[in-house]
Scaffold this active site. Sequence first.
Site, PDB file in Angstrom:
ATOM      1  N   GLY A  70      -5.164  -7.898  23.360  1.00  0.00           N
ATOM      2  CA  GLY A  70      -6.182  -6.885  23.653  1.00  0.00           C
ATOM      3  C   GLY A  70      -5.614  -5.663  24.338  1.00  0.00           C
ATOM      4  O   GLY A  70      -5.959  -4.519  24.006  1.00  0.00           O
ATOM      5  N   ARG A 124      -1.120 -16.104  29.306  1.00  0.00           N
ATOM      6  CA  ARG A 124      -1.547 -17.462  28.940  1.00  0.00           C
ATOM      7  C   ARG A 124      -0.806 -17.977  27.708  1.00  0.00           C
ATOM      8  O   ARG A 124      -1.175 -19.008  27.136  1.00  0.00           O
ATOM      9  CB  ARG A 124      -3.056 -17.461  28.661  1.00  0.00           C
ATOM     10  CG  ARG A 124      -3.889 -17.097  29.882  1.00  0.00           C
ATOM     11  CD  ARG A 124      -5.350 -16.855  29.523  1.00  0.00           C
ATOM     12  NE  ARG A 124      -6.135 -16.512  30.711  1.00  0.00           N
ATOM     13  CZ  ARG A 124      -7.299 -15.864  30.671  1.00  0.00           C
ATOM     14  NH1 ARG A 124      -7.816 -15.505  29.496  1.00  0.00           N
ATOM     15  NH2 ARG A 124      -7.938 -15.572  31.782  1.00  0.00           N
ATOM     16  N   ASP A 152      -4.519  -7.515  33.353  1.00  0.00           N
ATOM     17  CA  ASP A 152      -5.854  -8.003  33.694  1.00  0.00           C
ATOM     18  C   ASP A 152      -5.720  -9.340  34.428  1.00  0.00           C
ATOM     19  O   ASP A 152      -4.616  -9.780  34.790  1.00  0.00           O
ATOM     20  CB  ASP A 152      -6.775  -8.045  32.458  1.00  0.00           C
ATOM     21  CG  ASP A 152      -6.537  -9.229  31.529  1.00  0.00           C
ATOM     22  OD1 ASP A 152      -5.599 -10.025  31.785  1.00  0.00           O
ATOM     23  OD2 ASP A 152      -7.288  -9.368  30.540  1.00  0.00           O
ATOM     24  N   HIS A 153      -6.862  -9.995  34.611  1.00  0.00           N
ATOM     25  CA  HIS A 153      -6.906 -11.244  35.375  1.00  0.00           C
ATOM     26  C   HIS A 153      -6.228 -12.404  34.650  1.00  0.00           C
ATOM     27  O   HIS A 153      -5.971 -13.439  35.265  1.00  0.00           O
ATOM     28  CB  HIS A 153      -8.366 -11.595  35.656  1.00  0.00           C
ATOM     29  CG  HIS A 153      -9.191 -11.629  34.410  1.00  0.00           C
ATOM     30  ND1 HIS A 153      -9.642 -10.483  33.777  1.00  0.00           N
ATOM     31  CD2 HIS A 153      -9.625 -12.661  33.645  1.00  0.00           C
ATOM     32  CE1 HIS A 153     -10.323 -10.815  32.700  1.00  0.00           C
ATOM     33  NE2 HIS A 153     -10.319 -12.123  32.591  1.00  0.00           N
ATOM     34  N   ARG A 158      17.266   6.604  10.550  1.00  0.00           N
ATOM     35  CA  ARG A 158      16.131   6.223   9.693  1.00  0.00           C
ATOM     36  C   ARG A 158      14.969   5.674  10.524  1.00  0.00           C
ATOM     37  O   ARG A 158      13.801   5.787  10.128  1.00  0.00           O
ATOM     38  CB  ARG A 158      16.559   5.204   8.635  1.00  0.00           C
ATOM     39  CG  ARG A 158      16.931   3.834   9.166  1.00  0.00           C
ATOM     40  CD  ARG A 158      17.485   2.944   8.064  1.00  0.00           C
ATOM     41  NE  ARG A 158      17.756   1.588   8.509  1.00  0.00           N
ATOM     42  CZ  ARG A 158      18.831   1.233   9.189  1.00  0.00           C
ATOM     43  NH1 ARG A 158      19.737   2.136   9.523  1.00  0.00           N
ATOM     44  NH2 ARG A 158      19.012  -0.029   9.557  1.00  0.00           N
ATOM     45  N   HIS A 159      15.300   5.119  11.678  1.00  0.00           N
ATOM     46  CA  HIS A 159      14.235   4.588  12.538  1.00  0.00           C
ATOM     47  C   HIS A 159      13.434   5.713  13.183  1.00  0.00           C
ATOM     48  O   HIS A 159      12.235   5.564  13.404  1.00  0.00           O
ATOM     49  CB  HIS A 159      14.829   3.645  13.581  1.00  0.00           C
ATOM     50  CG  HIS A 159      15.601   2.522  12.970  1.00  0.00           C
ATOM     51  ND1 HIS A 159      14.998   1.555  12.201  1.00  0.00           N
ATOM     52  CD2 HIS A 159      16.929   2.256  12.963  1.00  0.00           C
ATOM     53  CE1 HIS A 159      15.921   0.710  11.759  1.00  0.00           C
ATOM     54  NE2 HIS A 159      17.103   1.117  12.206  1.00  0.00           N
ATOM     55  N   HIS A 205      14.493  -0.318  17.089  1.00  0.00           N
ATOM     56  CA  HIS A 205      13.933   0.178  15.823  1.00  0.00           C
ATOM     57  C   HIS A 205      12.634   0.963  16.010  1.00  0.00           C
ATOM     58  O   HIS A 205      12.375   1.899  15.264  1.00  0.00           O
ATOM     59  CB  HIS A 205      13.668  -0.986  14.867  1.00  0.00           C
ATOM     60  CG  HIS A 205      14.935  -1.508  14.238  1.00  0.00           C
ATOM     61  ND1 HIS A 205      14.935  -2.400  13.195  1.00  0.00           N
ATOM     62  CD2 HIS A 205      16.245  -1.264  14.515  1.00  0.00           C
ATOM     63  CE1 HIS A 205      16.181  -2.685  12.846  1.00  0.00           C
ATOM     64  NE2 HIS A 205      17.004  -2.017  13.645  1.00  0.00           N
ATOM     65  N   ASN A 206      11.809   0.541  16.959  1.00  0.00           N
ATOM     66  CA  ASN A 206      10.477   1.150  17.089  1.00  0.00           C
ATOM     67  C   ASN A 206      10.360   2.126  18.249  1.00  0.00           C
ATOM     68  O   ASN A 206       9.328   2.785  18.394  1.00  0.00           O
ATOM     69  CB  ASN A 206       9.408   0.062  17.246  1.00  0.00           C
ATOM     70  CG  ASN A 206       9.498  -1.017  16.186  1.00  0.00           C
ATOM     71  OD1 ASN A 206       9.700  -2.185  16.503  1.00  0.00           O
ATOM     72  ND2 ASN A 206       9.393  -0.640  14.919  1.00  0.00           N
ATOM     73  N   CYS A 219      -2.119  -9.068  29.415  1.00  0.00           N
ATOM     74  CA  CYS A 219      -3.442  -9.685  29.515  1.00  0.00           C
ATOM     75  C   CYS A 219      -3.235 -11.146  29.143  1.00  0.00           C
ATOM     76  O   CYS A 219      -2.094 -11.626  29.129  1.00  0.00           O
ATOM     77  CB  CYS A 219      -4.476  -8.978  28.642  1.00  0.00           C
ATOM     78  SG  CYS A 219      -4.197  -9.046  26.868  1.00  0.00           S
ATOM     79  N   GLY A 220      -4.305 -11.861  28.877  1.00  0.00           N
ATOM     80  CA  GLY A 220      -4.153 -13.289  28.607  1.00  0.00           C
ATOM     81  C   GLY A 220      -3.234 -13.571  27.434  1.00  0.00           C
ATOM     82  O   GLY A 220      -2.352 -14.429  27.490  1.00  0.00           O
ATOM     83  N   THR A 221      -3.449 -12.823  26.350  1.00  0.00           N
ATOM     84  CA  THR A 221      -2.618 -12.990  25.152  1.00  0.00           C
ATOM     85  C   THR A 221      -1.635 -11.842  24.948  1.00  0.00           C
ATOM     86  O   THR A 221      -0.704 -11.963  24.147  1.00  0.00           O
ATOM     87  CB  THR A 221      -3.506 -13.037  23.902  1.00  0.00           C
ATOM     88  OG1 THR A 221      -4.257 -11.805  23.849  1.00  0.00           O
ATOM     89  CG2 THR A 221      -4.454 -14.224  23.938  1.00  0.00           C
ATOM     90  N   ARG A 268      10.879   6.767  10.719  1.00  0.00           N
ATOM     91  CA  ARG A 268       9.752   5.828  10.653  1.00  0.00           C
ATOM     92  C   ARG A 268       8.855   5.934  11.880  1.00  0.00           C
ATOM     93  O   ARG A 268       7.621   5.839  11.760  1.00  0.00           O
ATOM     94  CB  ARG A 268      10.290   4.395  10.492  1.00  0.00           C
ATOM     95  CG  ARG A 268      10.976   4.216   9.142  1.00  0.00           C
ATOM     96  CD  ARG A 268      11.885   3.013   9.083  1.00  0.00           C
ATOM     97  NE  ARG A 268      12.592   2.955   7.801  1.00  0.00           N
ATOM     98  CZ  ARG A 268      13.656   2.186   7.571  1.00  0.00           C
ATOM     99  NH1 ARG A 268      14.157   1.418   8.534  1.00  0.00           N
ATOM    100  NH2 ARG A 268      14.233   2.196   6.390  1.00  0.00           N
TER     101      ARG A 268
HETATM  102  C1  RB5 Z   1      -9.633 -12.115  29.122  1.00  0.00           C
HETATM  103  O1  RB5 Z   1     -10.343 -13.293  29.255  1.00  0.00           O
HETATM  104  C2  RB5 Z   1      -8.838 -12.118  27.838  1.00  0.00           C
HETATM  105  O2  RB5 Z   1      -9.693 -11.916  26.763  1.00  0.00           O
HETATM  106  C3  RB5 Z   1      -7.763 -11.075  27.883  1.00  0.00           C
HETATM  107  O3  RB5 Z   1      -6.914 -11.303  28.956  1.00  0.00           O
HETATM  108  C4  RB5 Z   1      -6.861 -10.961  26.663  1.00  0.00           C
HETATM  109  O4  RB5 Z   1      -6.349 -12.191  26.311  1.00  0.00           O
HETATM  110  C5  RB5 Z   1      -7.444 -10.243  25.535  1.00  0.00           C
HETATM  111  O5  RB5 Z   1      -6.785  -9.946  24.528  1.00  0.00           O
END
Ligand code: RB5
Length: 146
Positions: A71, A110, A9-10, A133-134, A99-100, A66-68, A137
């Site tokens: 999401g 960000r 995303d942005h 075993r993985h 493992h996964n 995405c930012g974090t 799971r």
């Molecule tokens: C967008 O502003 C932000 O919410 C998205 O990039 C992300 O961090 C969501 O989890």
Amino acid sequence: MQRVVVANDHGAVELAQTLITHLKERGFAVNHLGVTTTDSVDYPDMAAAACTEYLAGGYAFGVLLCGTGIGISISANKIDGIRCALPQNRYAAAMAKSHNDANFIAFGGRVDYPEDPVSMLDSYIDATFEGERHQRRVDKIMGLQG
Ligand code: RB5
């Protein structure tokens, strides 16, 4: 040539480009589904596009941003057949594969990572799923869906 699908995303335009450049340098064919501008988009749409493309076949893995990373990884993990990891560092990135057996790896554009996200991506790529075993799971994870 192994193919990788990427979407963001942005909130992660710059990091997405950094990782795409690195993937290409490593010899992967990258299918980037966007975005390349900071115009606002919805991360579930980007996750859905990349996961649908991956599930159509022919991809080694996918990268979502995405930012974090939160999401877009939550969104991806709602889709049958997807195991999207959101690693904190190189160790977790390697474990996501070994493992996964994660088929997607997510990053936050960000986020101030303690280690270079490029090296985290490398740790994921260079790890090998250990099976045994993985596998049991992972099968249980996938059995939780639907
Ligand atoms: C967008 O502003 C932000 O919410 C998205 O990039 C992300 O961090 C969501 O989890």
